[in-house]
Design an enzyme around this catalytic site. Structure first.
Site, PDB file in Angstrom:
ATOM      1  N   GLY A  27      33.516  34.969  38.907  1.00  0.00           N
ATOM      2  CA  GLY A  27      34.042  34.412  40.146  1.00  0.00           C
ATOM      3  C   GLY A  27      35.471  33.933  40.050  1.00  0.00           C
ATOM      4  N   SER A  28      36.274  34.598  39.211  1.00  0.00           N
ATOM      5  CA  SER A  28      37.667  34.138  39.120  1.00  0.00           C
ATOM      6  C   SER A  28      38.403  34.396  40.435  1.00  0.00           C
ATOM      7  CB  SER A  28      38.391  34.798  37.939  1.00  0.00           C
ATOM      8  OG  SER A  28      38.614  36.156  38.173  1.00  0.00           O
ATOM      9  N   ASN A  29      38.082  35.489  41.116  1.00  0.00           N
ATOM     10  CA  ASN A  29      38.695  35.730  42.428  1.00  0.00           C
ATOM     11  C   ASN A  29      38.199  34.721  43.454  1.00  0.00           C
ATOM     12  OD1 ASN A  29      40.480  38.273  42.644  1.00  0.00           O
ATOM     13  ND2 ASN A  29      38.815  38.890  41.278  1.00  0.00           N
ATOM     14  N   LEU A 100      28.011  43.547  43.527  1.00  0.00           N
ATOM     15  CA  LEU A 100      27.791  44.965  43.231  1.00  0.00           C
ATOM     16  C   LEU A 100      26.782  45.667  44.138  1.00  0.00           C
ATOM     17  CD1 LEU A 100      27.803  44.864  39.313  1.00  0.00           C
ATOM     18  CD2 LEU A 100      29.691  45.243  40.897  1.00  0.00           C
ATOM     19  N   LEU A 102      25.083  47.345  47.374  1.00  0.00           N
ATOM     20  CA  LEU A 102      25.520  47.979  48.612  1.00  0.00           C
ATOM     21  C   LEU A 102      25.151  47.062  49.785  1.00  0.00           C
ATOM     22  CD1 LEU A 102      26.748  50.731  49.446  1.00  0.00           C
ATOM     23  CD2 LEU A 102      24.415  51.516  49.842  1.00  0.00           C
ATOM     24  N   ASN A 117      36.206  44.014  50.676  1.00  0.00           N
ATOM     25  CA  ASN A 117      35.849  44.068  49.256  1.00  0.00           C
ATOM     26  C   ASN A 117      37.134  44.280  48.469  1.00  0.00           C
ATOM     27  OD1 ASN A 117      34.179  44.427  46.878  1.00  0.00           O
ATOM     28  ND2 ASN A 117      34.623  46.628  47.032  1.00  0.00           N
ATOM     29  N   HIS A 119      38.489  46.116  44.981  1.00  0.00           N
ATOM     30  CA  HIS A 119      38.096  47.079  43.946  1.00  0.00           C
ATOM     31  C   HIS A 119      39.220  47.158  42.908  1.00  0.00           C
ATOM     32  CE1 HIS A 119      35.816  50.389  42.273  1.00  0.00           C
ATOM     33  NE2 HIS A 119      36.967  50.996  42.073  1.00  0.00           N
ATOM     34  N   GLU A 189      44.958  40.897  41.299  1.00  0.00           N
ATOM     35  CA  GLU A 189      43.946  40.447  42.276  1.00  0.00           C
ATOM     36  C   GLU A 189      44.181  38.999  42.670  1.00  0.00           C
ATOM     37  OE1 GLU A 189      40.158  43.299  41.254  1.00  0.00           O
ATOM     38  OE2 GLU A 189      40.230  41.363  40.257  1.00  0.00           O
TER      39      GLU A 189
HETATM   40  C1  GRF Z   1      37.125  42.124  40.158  1.00  0.00           C
HETATM   41  O1  GRF Z   1      37.845  42.826  39.206  1.00  0.00           O
HETATM   42  C2  GRF Z   1      36.962  42.932  41.414  1.00  0.00           C
HETATM   43  O2  GRF Z   1      37.915  43.918  41.568  1.00  0.00           O
HETATM   44  C3  GRF Z   1      35.614  43.572  41.250  1.00  0.00           C
HETATM   45  O3  GRF Z   1      34.847  42.659  40.534  1.00  0.00           O
HETATM   46  C4  GRF Z   1      35.695  41.860  39.714  1.00  0.00           C
HETATM   47  C5  GRF Z   1      35.280  40.442  39.885  1.00  0.00           C
HETATM   48  O4  GRF Z   1      35.944  39.624  38.967  1.00  0.00           O
HETATM   49  N1  GRF Z   1      35.054  43.932  42.534  1.00  0.00           N
HETATM   50  P1  GRF Z   1      35.792  38.050  39.028  1.00  0.00           P
HETATM   51  O5  GRF Z   1      34.321  37.704  38.910  1.00  0.00           O
HETATM   52  O6  GRF Z   1      36.361  37.605  40.340  1.00  0.00           O
HETATM   53  O7  GRF Z   1      36.590  37.555  37.869  1.00  0.00           O
END
Ligand code: GRF
Length: 204
Positions: A27-29, A100, A102, A117, A119, A189
């Site tokens: 969940g770093s994003n 992940l 669908l 999303n 990617h 990201e």
């Molecule tokens: C990210 O690289 C994103 O592109 C993909 O899943 C990863 C999630 O990374 N869909 P994090 O858990 O947010 O670090």
């Protein structure tokens, strides 16, 4: 006075936007998005959904007092109950950040052009079922690409297939290992995803 307050309340609730984030991993994003909107008066991350009860992203949500919802396949695919949950939290916009599964059609339809999303490659390259995480970066390395990047796209009911909203590139040098590529991608990201979401929310 009373009317003004009521009017103000309505005005505010019309303007305010509420985000739900789906994430299953670190969940770093998700964390970057939460931090980005933490002091925003008009946008709130109000729910974090995960299909893994022990996902670290849920700890981050709790640390930030954000409600969480853990789903299983039956709940997600055999019922539409999540829509009631979203209604309860007034969700306007959905972000998939490392989720992940669908997305079922009922949810895609309910959030058409309001669900994105991210990617970790330049779609349409290196996307589709089974292309996630290190698999993507290993494929990029194996193909000898000199550049890769990130794609933010609207979600439809196929993997990595909706309209592309934003892409950003980074270089790949011959000495880069998949782990190095992963780091470059994460940096991209984190830099762009929250800002792109904020821009999209201005149109919702
Ligand atoms: C990210 O690289 C994103 O592109 C993909 O899943 C990863 C999630 O990374 N869909 P994090 O858990 O947010 O670090």
């Amino acid at each position: 006075m009373f009317l003004t307050t009521v009017f103000k309340g309505l005005y505010l609730s019309n303007m305010h936007r509420y985000i739900a984030i789906f994430a299953s991993g670190t969940g770093s994003n998700a964390k970057k998005i939460v931090e980005h909107f933490k002091h925003n008066q008009d946008i709130t991350v109000s729910l974090i959904v995960s299909n893994k009860a022990d996902a670290p992203v849920l700890d981050m949500a709790r640390e930030n007092d954000i409600p969480t919802l853990v789903i299983d396949r039956t709940y997600f695919y055999q019922t539409e109950n999540i829509l009631f949950f979203f209604n309860k939290f007034s969700i306007d916009f959905v972000v998939l950040a490392g989720f992940l599964w669908l997305v079922p059609r009922y949810l895609v339809q309910a959030f058409e052009n309001r669900m994105v999303n991210i990617h970790p490659a330049l779609l349409p390259k290196y996307g589709g079922k089974g292309m996630y995480g290190m698999r993507v970066h290993e494929a990029v390395k194996k193909a000898g690409e000199t550049e890769t990047g990130i794609t933010i796209h609207f979600v439809n009911d196929h993997y990595d297939d909706g309209d592309i909203v934003f892409q950003a590139k980074c270089s790949v040098s011959p000495s880069d290992q998949p782990e190095d590529i992963a780091q470059k991608i994460h940096r991209l990201e984190h830099r762009h995803f929250p800002e792109v979401i904020e821009k999209l929310l201005q149109k919702v």
